[in-house]
Structure formats: structure tokens, C-alpha cells
Design a protein around this motif. Structure first.
Motif, PDB file in Angstrom:
ATOM      1  N   GLN A  47      -3.623   4.973  -8.311  1.00 12.20           N
ATOM      2  CA  GLN A  47      -2.380   4.199  -8.208  1.00 12.20           C
ATOM      3  C   GLN A  47      -1.120   5.010  -8.489  1.00 12.20           C
ATOM      4  OE1 GLN A  47      -0.388   3.226 -11.128  1.00 12.20           O
ATOM      5  NE2 GLN A  47      -1.684   4.579 -12.336  1.00 12.20           N
ATOM      6  N   TRP A  64       0.793  -3.672  -1.524  1.00  6.63           N
ATOM      7  CA  TRP A  64       0.025  -3.252  -0.351  1.00  6.63           C
ATOM      8  C   TRP A  64       0.848  -3.461   0.919  1.00  6.63           C
ATOM      9  CZ3 TRP A  64      -5.577  -2.766   0.859  1.00  6.63           C
ATOM     10  CH2 TRP A  64      -6.312  -2.289  -0.243  1.00  6.63           C
ATOM     11  N   TYR A  99      -3.221   0.608  -3.955  1.00  4.85           N
ATOM     12  CA  TYR A  99      -1.983   0.280  -3.241  1.00  4.85           C
ATOM     13  C   TYR A  99      -1.170   1.508  -2.835  1.00  4.85           C
ATOM     14  CZ  TYR A  99       0.546   1.027  -7.655  1.00  4.85           C
ATOM     15  OH  TYR A  99       1.070   1.585  -8.792  1.00  4.85           O
ATOM     16  N   MET A 154      -1.185  -6.475  -5.730  1.00  5.36           N
ATOM     17  CA  MET A 154      -1.512  -6.592  -4.311  1.00  5.36           C
ATOM     18  C   MET A 154      -0.260  -6.705  -3.447  1.00  5.36           C
ATOM     19  SD  MET A 154      -4.639  -6.151  -3.590  1.00  5.36           S
ATOM     20  CE  MET A 154      -4.280  -6.475  -1.871  1.00  5.36           C
ATOM     21  N   TRP A 189       0.665  -2.568 -12.772  1.00  4.06           N
ATOM     22  CA  TRP A 189      -0.717  -2.117 -12.900  1.00  4.06           C
ATOM     23  C   TRP A 189      -1.155  -2.153 -14.364  1.00  4.06           C
ATOM     24  CZ3 TRP A 189      -3.004   2.127 -15.342  1.00  4.06           C
ATOM     25  CH2 TRP A 189      -4.336   2.398 -14.993  1.00  4.06           C
ATOM     26  N   ALA A 238      -7.145  -3.636  -6.002  1.00  6.48           N
ATOM     27  CA  ALA A 238      -5.684  -3.598  -5.899  1.00  6.48           C
ATOM     28  C   ALA A 238      -5.128  -2.222  -6.234  1.00  6.48           C
ATOM     29  CB  ALA A 238      -5.067  -4.654  -6.821  1.00  6.48           C
ATOM     30  N   ASP A 288     -13.615  -5.429  -4.516  1.00  2.97           N
ATOM     31  CA  ASP A 288     -13.707  -5.720  -5.946  1.00  2.97           C
ATOM     32  C   ASP A 288     -15.186  -5.654  -6.330  1.00  2.97           C
ATOM     33  OD1 ASP A 288     -11.025  -6.100  -6.354  1.00  2.97           O
ATOM     34  OD2 ASP A 288     -11.106  -8.281  -6.448  1.00  2.97           O
ATOM     35  N   TYR A 347      -2.856  -9.589 -10.824  1.00  7.31           N
ATOM     36  CA  TYR A 347      -3.565  -9.045  -9.655  1.00  7.31           C
ATOM     37  C   TYR A 347      -2.703  -9.196  -8.407  1.00  7.31           C
ATOM     38  CZ  TYR A 347      -7.614  -8.494  -6.448  1.00  7.31           C
ATOM     39  OH  TYR A 347      -8.497  -8.083  -5.474  1.00  7.31           O
ATOM     40  N   ASP A 348      -2.119 -10.378  -8.225  1.00  8.01           N
ATOM     41  CA  ASP A 348      -1.300 -10.630  -7.043  1.00  8.01           C
ATOM     42  C   ASP A 348      -0.044  -9.758  -7.024  1.00  8.01           C
ATOM     43  OD1 ASP A 348      -3.094 -12.504  -6.132  1.00  8.01           O
ATOM     44  OD2 ASP A 348      -1.989 -14.232  -6.912  1.00  8.01           O
ATOM     45  N   ASN A 351     -10.185  -6.795   0.089  1.00  4.51           N
ATOM     46  CA  ASN A 351      -8.825  -6.762   0.631  1.00  4.51           C
ATOM     47  C   ASN A 351      -8.814  -5.831   1.842  1.00  4.51           C
ATOM     48  OD1 ASN A 351      -7.259  -8.458  -1.244  1.00  4.51           O
ATOM     49  ND2 ASN A 351      -7.919  -6.959  -2.768  1.00  4.51           N
TER      50      ASN A 351
END
Length: 300
Positions: free
Chosen positions: A275, A23, A67, A20, A200, A64, A83, A16-17, A42
């Protein structure tokens, strides 16, 4: 041990990070308490810009996944990407209480906007998130409060037409017994030759086994309700979508919505959005949001 393997929360959050990290900066993460649990949001864009709330698709889409559009949208909007409560992500349901009906979903969103200090907002969603967004706009349509100023729907599902039978048959093994291999095979089939971001894809696979709640589902919005929706709507459909027939969806939307603009995005499939999107998608969304009656100066 099952073939799908145990859920690894650390692996999921690392994945996930990584998504993110794509972004734009600066960005922040907020946790908003609601009656159904804590909702993770976010946020990016100027603090004094008008708000735009984004709802992701179902499954492991998560906030996420926006992005590729966040930088363009946050030039003129304070973007709040959510989320979904009870779905993979960083929102946390409150024990056994989670949304079970459309009314629960609209109540959750009302509480979320209240917690963010947003009286009225532009609202956008992809796939299942678009279904939620449309129901929310319809819920507020008869009231003077007008919480939704503009609405964009990105290849929405179950809003104007049902799923193709072939799509459901392909998705069934993944839904009944998800494994990373089945998820990857299904996405490869639906997206075709379109390149998908490796981080992703890792996030989709890492969500296998996530303790998600059963999503709220239901019938498509009633035709008479859609005919009464005066909110400006932008409907963007994936030209290569295997979920439904884009032309059929566009035709039904035009016949029902009094204030809708439709377009088919070429060379992109349902699950490749948002995405991995056509180059002009961000500009098209920005033009729609900056139309007559812009919210400039009325941010949260």
C-alpha cells in the motif's frame, strides 16, 4: 470490557470501504461460494483482459491493501484481489469448516478460480499471501493443466528463509493481546520513517477483535519442489524489511528456483508493501507480466 475493546463490525467495514475508495473505477465486488465459505473478491480492469489474482498478507491486510498498485496492474489485466477466507475482510467461512492445511488452501483456490471461470492465471501475493501463492504454484507444477502462468512474490515470508528473532519478539505482544495501540506501535517500529496511509492504519486498528480463524502455517517449501518449479517467478524484496534478511532471501531463491528474477526495493519495509510502495513497483510488475508468452487475449 477488555483493554482491546469489542469488535465493531460497522467500524471495520467503514474503514474497509474508505481504503477501497482509493481503487480505480470502475470496479466491482464478487462473492464466490467455495467449500470453505463465501470468498469476497474485488475486481477491476478490462473484462476481456487476461486474469491476475492477488493474495494479500495475513492479519488485517485484506484485498483493499492493493490500492496503490491496482490502477497500474489493471491497465493490462483483469485484477481479482481476494480477501483470504477466515482472515479479516469480507470473506465468510462456512461454519466451523475453514482451511487447516496447505492442501485445504490449494483446494480453496482451485474452487475460487473455478467459480470465477478462470482456467489459468497470473498470480501474485504479499507476505503470507505470497506463501500461499507459492504453495499453489508448486501444487500445480507437476500437472499439465498449468493454472499458474506467472508468479510474483512481494517480500514473501516463510518461503526461502525464516523470520528474524527480533521481528518475532516485537510482534509477540500484538499477536497475543492485540490492541490498536500495540498494532500502531508495531507498524511504526517495522516501517520506520515511511509515511503510512491514515485510512489503511485505521483499517488495521479496526480489525482488532475480528473473529478470524487460525491461519494455516507450516514449513517452508521443500528445496526439491522449488527446483522443479518452471513457472517464471518475480521476487521483489523490501530493502528495509525487518521480517528477514532480503539478501539472504534473494540468494536462497536464486539457488533454488530455475526461472526467477529478483530485485530489492530500496527505502521500503515489509508492512509498507504493497500500500505504500516505491514509485517503480507497478511498472516493474507490469513489465514482468507482459514478458514473453503474454496471456493477452486469453482472459476468463
Amino acid at each position: 470490557m477488555s483493554a482491546r475493546g469489542p469488535y465493531d463490525a460497522g467500524r471495520f467495514h467503514d474503514a474497509y470501504d474508505k481504503v477501497m475508495a482509493k481503487w480505480p473505477a470502475p470496479r466491482e465486488a464478487l462473492t464466490v461460494p467455495t467449500p470453505f465459505g463465501e470468498t469476497h473478491v474485488n475486481v477491476t480492469g478490462p473484462a476481456d483482459a487476461p486474469p491476475l489474482v492477488l493474495l494479500p498478507g495475513g492479519g488485517a491486510a485484506t484485498s483493499a491493501s492493493w490500492y496503490a498498485q491496482a490502477a497500474e496492474l489493471s491497465r493490462t489485466r483483469r485484477v481479482y484481489a481476494v480477501d483470504l477466507i477466515g482472515a479479516p475482510g469480507r470473506s465468510t467461512p462456512a461454519g466451523d469448516r475453514h482451511p487447516r492445511t496447505v492442501a485445504d488452501l490449494t483446494g480453496w483456490l482451485d474452487s475460487l478460480l473455478d467459480g470465477l471461470g478462470i482456467e489459468a492465471t497470473d498470480l501474485g501475493g504479499h507476505s503470507y499471501g505470497a506463501w500461499i501463492a507459492l504453495h499453489y504454484a508448486l501444487h500445480h507444477a507437476p500437472h499439465a493443466s498449468g493454472r499458474v502462468r506467472r508468479l510474483f512474490l512481494l517480500d514473501p515470508t516463510q518461503c526461502f528463509a525464516g523470520f528474524k528473532a527480533a521481528y518475532l519478539l516485537r510482534a509477540l505482544p500484538m499477536l497475543l493481546r492485540p490492541t490498536p495501540r500495540r498494532i500502531r506501535a508495531f507498524l511504526d517500529w517495522e516501517t520506520g520513517p515511511a509515511p503510512l496511509d491514515a485510512d489503511w492504519l485505521t483499517l488495521q486498528e479496526a480489525a482488532v477483535g475480528f473473529p478470524a480463524r487460525r491461519p494455516v502455517t507450516g514449513p517452508r517449501p521443500a528445496p526439491e519442489a522449488l527446483r522443479g518449479l518452471e513457472v517464471p517467478v518475480l521476487l521483489l524484496l523490501a530493502g528495509n524489511s525487518r521480517t528477514h534478511d532480503p539478501a539472504e532471501v534473494a540468494a536462497r531463491a536464486k539457488a533454488l528456483l530455475p526461472n526467477v528474477e529478483t530485485a530489492v526495493l530500496p527505502d521500503v519495509s515489509h508492512h509498507a508493501l504493497p500500500q505504500s510502495a516505491p514509485p517503480g513497483l507497478g511498472r516493474r510488475l507490469g513489465d514482468f507480466l507482459a514478458g514473453p508468452g503474454d496471456l493477452a487475449g486469453s482472459g476468463d
